[in-house]
Scaffold this active site. Structure first.
Site, mmCIF file in Angstrom:
data_model
loop_
_atom_site.group_PDB
_atom_site.id
_atom_site.type_symbol
_atom_site.label_atom_id
_atom_site.label_comp_id
_atom_site.label_asym_id
_atom_site.label_seq_id
_atom_site.Cartn_x
_atom_site.Cartn_y
_atom_site.Cartn_z
ATOM 1 N N PRO A 113 74.308 18.961 30.728
ATOM 2 C CA PRO A 113 75.730 19.295 30.841
ATOM 3 C C PRO A 113 76.364 19.875 29.574
ATOM 4 O O PRO A 113 77.571 20.104 29.562
ATOM 5 C CB PRO A 113 76.359 17.940 31.179
ATOM 6 C CG PRO A 113 75.473 16.947 30.490
ATOM 7 C CD PRO A 113 74.090 17.509 30.543
ATOM 8 N N LYS A 116 73.973 19.738 23.696
ATOM 9 C CA LYS A 116 73.452 20.552 22.585
ATOM 10 C C LYS A 116 74.268 21.838 22.456
ATOM 11 O O LYS A 116 74.576 22.276 21.344
ATOM 12 C CB LYS A 116 71.979 20.915 22.808
ATOM 13 C CG LYS A 116 71.093 19.796 23.331
ATOM 14 C CD LYS A 116 70.765 18.743 22.317
ATOM 15 C CE LYS A 116 69.884 17.636 22.856
ATOM 16 N NZ LYS A 116 70.307 16.910 24.039
ATOM 17 N N GLU A 134 71.302 27.215 32.504
ATOM 18 C CA GLU A 134 70.933 26.010 33.253
ATOM 19 C C GLU A 134 70.428 26.442 34.630
ATOM 20 O O GLU A 134 71.097 27.172 35.339
ATOM 21 C CB GLU A 134 72.144 25.068 33.369
ATOM 22 C CG GLU A 134 71.985 23.936 34.364
ATOM 23 C CD GLU A 134 70.771 23.026 34.106
ATOM 24 O OE1 GLU A 134 70.490 22.668 32.956
ATOM 25 O OE2 GLU A 134 70.096 22.690 35.105
ATOM 26 N N CYS A 232 63.732 13.476 25.819
ATOM 27 C CA CYS A 232 64.208 12.098 25.644
ATOM 28 C C CYS A 232 63.186 11.163 26.292
ATOM 29 O O CYS A 232 63.554 10.270 27.043
ATOM 30 C CB CYS A 232 65.611 11.918 26.206
ATOM 31 S SG CYS A 232 65.747 12.240 27.961
HETATM 32 C C1 SAM Z 1 67.355 17.065 29.233
HETATM 33 S S1 SAM Z 1 68.284 17.978 30.340
HETATM 34 C C2 SAM Z 1 69.272 18.978 29.303
HETATM 35 C C3 SAM Z 1 70.365 18.255 28.593
HETATM 36 C C4 SAM Z 1 71.244 19.193 27.784
HETATM 37 N N1 SAM Z 1 70.469 19.991 26.871
HETATM 38 C C5 SAM Z 1 72.308 18.456 27.011
HETATM 39 O O1 SAM Z 1 72.150 18.227 25.806
HETATM 40 O O2 SAM Z 1 73.348 18.132 27.595
HETATM 41 C C6 SAM Z 1 67.140 19.134 30.976
HETATM 42 C C7 SAM Z 1 67.737 20.205 31.857
HETATM 43 O O3 SAM Z 1 66.655 21.052 32.286
HETATM 44 C C8 SAM Z 1 66.923 21.492 33.601
HETATM 45 N N2 SAM Z 1 65.641 21.903 34.242
HETATM 46 C C9 SAM Z 1 64.944 21.271 35.198
HETATM 47 N N3 SAM Z 1 63.850 21.963 35.535
HETATM 48 C C10 SAM Z 1 63.864 23.077 34.781
HETATM 49 C C11 SAM Z 1 63.016 24.215 34.685
HETATM 50 N N4 SAM Z 1 61.920 24.339 35.407
HETATM 51 N N5 SAM Z 1 63.353 25.182 33.820
HETATM 52 C C12 SAM Z 1 64.471 25.073 33.061
HETATM 53 N N6 SAM Z 1 65.300 24.026 33.106
HETATM 54 C C13 SAM Z 1 65.002 23.043 33.955
HETATM 55 C C14 SAM Z 1 67.584 20.297 34.262
HETATM 56 O O4 SAM Z 1 68.364 20.718 35.365
HETATM 57 C C15 SAM Z 1 68.386 19.688 33.133
HETATM 58 O O5 SAM Z 1 69.729 20.109 33.181
#
Ligand code: SAM
Length: 457
Positions: A113, A116, A134, A232
Site C-alpha cells: 500500500p 516504501k 502494483e 518480510c
Molecule cells: C510486501 S508487499 C509490498 C509492500 C509495499 N512495498 C509497502 O511497503 O507498502 C508485496 C506486493 O507485491 C505484490 N505482488 C504479488 N505478486 C506479484 C508479482 N508476481 N509481481 C509483482 N508484484 C506482486 C502484492 O500484491 C503486494 O502488494
C-alpha cells in the site's frame, strides 16, 4: 500463538541455539511504528505538536514507535492531513538503503500500500520521477490514496505486471526497490491469516515468483543502477538463495554492503546453496534482536548496459486557451505558486514531473499531481491539490483545531458549515495543515472532502 510445526522444525534446524529466543519473540506483543512525512512537517515541529507518546526508531530517519494500547494515530485528523504514515518499524529500514536523491528516476516495483513509496518520495522531495507499480488492481487503489494523502507530486502510479513494465522501462531507472511478495513469516504476530496460509510449498512458490520479479527489475535498471531487494520473511529460500540465484544469473551484478547497526545482523551465507560469502553484505532484521517484525534486505548494483526503451512524454498536451478556467481558479484561490508540465486526460488536468517518461498505453491510476477537472466553463480542484499545498499557498483557509472542538470530525464526515461569507474555494486546515477543499457561497461552506474517504456515520 500456534506456529506451524513445519516452520518450527525448519527454524530449529537453521537457528539451533538461537531458535528458542526467535520463537519466544512471537509470544511478545509487537511494537507499532509511524514515520513522519517531511514533505509536510519537520521532525522538530512534529516533536513539538505530536499528540502521541513516541520513541525514536534508531535505524529509520523520521521513524517512531508509538504505544498502540494508548494511541490510535490512524484515527487522528493529522493522519487524514498526511503528516505521517503508519508503518511496521523494521520495514522502514528498506527504503533507507536505496536512499534516492532529488531528481533521480526511481521505481518501487511491488508498491502497495505504499510504505516504501511514501518514504522514497520524502527523500526525493518532489523532484525526479517516482514510478510506483502494483500488480493487484485492488491494492493499487490504496497505494494511490496514500500517495495523495502524503502530498506526493512526482509519482506515477501504475497497475501492471513486472514483465509488462519492463518492456516499457528498459534501462530507465537509477534506483529500484523490489519489496517482494513473500511467505510473510514476519507477519505472524500481526496477521493470524499469514500463519494459516504458510506452507513450505508457499515458500518455494514465492521464491520462484521473486526470481521472475528480479529479472524484470534487472532489465529496468540503468548501467550503474541500484536494486534493493527485501522480504518480510525468514526462509533462506526467499532471501539468501533468491539473491544467490540472481547473482549467478547476472554476473555483472555486484552486492553492496549494508551497515549493520542497532541490532541488525548480516545475512547468512551458510544458508545459501553455494555458501557464497558475499551474502554477508545482505542484512537480516530479527524480531528477537531488535524491535520490529523482521526483514531481509539486499542491495545490489547492475553494471552492464542492457539497452533502453523509454522516451519522454510530449508535454504539455493542452493549449493556453484550454487552461483559461484553471488560470482563473489560480488567480482566485492560490498565491505565489506556479504549476507546469500540464497534461490533460479525459478532462482531468495533471501537472507531471519534469522529464516524465512515456506511460501511454499502460494502466496508470495517477500521474504527477492531479490538479483537478475542467468542467464546462469552470475548474474544480482535486483533493490531491489540497494535500500538496500549504496554508500559505492559498488566499483563504477555514482553520480547524484538533484540540478545541470536533468540527474536524464533522468535516471528515462530509458535513457543511455556516460561515457567513462568499469567498469561493477555501482550503480547510487542521492546526494549519491542509485537510481538503470547501467551496463557500452565500454564507455556506460546501464540503469537498472525497466521498470515498469520509468517516462513515
Ligand atoms: C510486501 S508487499 C509490498 C509492500 C509495499 N512495498 C509497502 O511497503 O507498502 C508485496 C506486493 O507485491 C505484490 N505482488 C504479488 N505478486 C506479484 C508479482 N508476481 N509481481 C509483482 N508484484 C506482486 C502484492 O500484491 C503486494 O502488494
Amino acid at each position: 500463538m500456534n506456529l506451524p510445526s513445519d516452520f518450527i522444525h525448519k527454524f530449529q534446524q537453521y537457528l539451533q541455539d538461537e531458535a528458542d529466543a526467535f520463537f519466544a519473540s512471537y509470544q511478545v506483543s509487537r511494537k507499532s511504528g509511524l514515520r513522519i512525512n517531511p514533505l509536510k512537517i519537520t521532525a522538530d515541529e512534529w516533536e513539538r505538536i505530536s499528540p502521541f507518546k513516541l520513541e525514536k526508531i534508531p535505524f529509520a530517519q523520521n521513524g517512531y514507535y508509538y504505544q498502540a494500547d494508548q494511541d490510535q494515530p490512524g484515527k487522528h485528523p493529522f493522519h487524514a492531513a498526511g503528516l505521517y504514515y503508519i508503518q511496521e518499524p523494521s520495514a522502514m529500514f528498506v527504503a533507507e538503503q536505496l536512499a534516492p536523491s532529488s531528481g533521480e528516476k526511481v521505481l518501487d516495483l511491488c508498491a502497495a500500500p505504499g510504505g516504501k513509496t511514501t518514504q522514497l518520495a520524502a527523500m526525493m522531495n518532489g523532484r525526479g520521477v517516482l514510478v510506483a507499480n502494483e500488480i493487484n488492481s485492488k491494492r493499487v487503489k490504496a497505494l494511490s490514496e496514500n500517495i495523495e494523502r502524503l502530498g506526493i507530486t512526482n509519482a506515477i502510479v501504475i497497475n501492471e505486471t513486472p514483465e509488462r513494465l519492463a518492456e516499457r522501462f528498459q534501462g530507465y531507472f537509477d534506483k529500484i526497490i523490489v519489496d517482494a511478495p513473500c511467505s510473510g513469516e514476519g507477519m505472524f504476530r500481526k496477521d493470524e491469516e499469514a500463519i494459516l496460509h504458510w506452507s513450505e510449498d508457499k515458500v518455494l512458490a514465492c521464491a520462484n515468483e521473486q526470481k521472475n520479479i528480479l529479472d524484470a527489475a534487472y532489465l529496468m535498471a540503468k548501467p550503474g543502477g541500484i536494486i534493493v531487494y527485501s522480504t518480510c520473511t525468514f526462509s533462506p529460500e526467499e532471501n539468501e538463495q533468491t539473491i544467490e540465484a540472481f547473482l549467478m544469473k547476472y554476473p555483472d551484478v555486484e552486492l553492496l554492503p549494508i551497515a549493520k547497526i542497532d541490532g541488525i545482523e548480516s545475512g547468512r551465507p551458510e544458508w545459501s546453496l553455494t555458501k557464497n560469502y558475499e551474502l554477508e553484505k545482505t542484512a537480516r532484521l530479527w524480531p528477537h534482536k531488535m524491535s520490529g517484525e523482521g526483514h531481509f534486505v539486499a542491495k545490489m548494483r547492475k553494471t552492464e548496459d542492457t539497452g533502453s526503451s523509454n522516451t519522454n512524454l510530449k508535454i504539455p498536451n493542452i493549449s493556453k486557451a484550454q487552461l483559461k478556467d484553471f488560470q482563473s481558479f489560480l488567480a482566485e484561490t492560490i498565491k505565489g505558486k506556479t504549476f507546469r508540465n500540464f497534461y490533460l486526460f479525459n478532462q482531468q488536468l495533471y501537472s507531471l514531473p519534469d522529464d516524465c517518461p512515456n506511460f501511454q498505453g499502460l494502466r496508470v491510476l495517477r500521474a504527477g499531481l492531479h490538479l483537478g477537472v475542467l468542467k464546462k466553463n469552470r475548474f474544480e480542484p482535486n483533493h490531491s491539490l489540497a494535500l500538496a499545498l500549504t496554508k500559505d499557498d492559498v488566499l483563504h483557509t477555514y482553520p480547524l483545531s484538533s484540540t478545541e472542538d470536533e468540527r474536524w470530525l464533522q468535516y471528515l464526515k462530509g458535513e457543511t458549515f455556516t460561515t457567513g461569507e462568499d469567498r469561493g474555494w477555501i482550503l480547510v486546515t487542521i492546526d494549519g495543515f491542509p485537510l481538503g477543499w470547501g467551496k463557500e457561497a452565500k454564507g455556506i461552506l460546501k464540503n469537498f472532502y472525497p466521498k470515498g474517504l469520509r468517516i462513515k456515520v
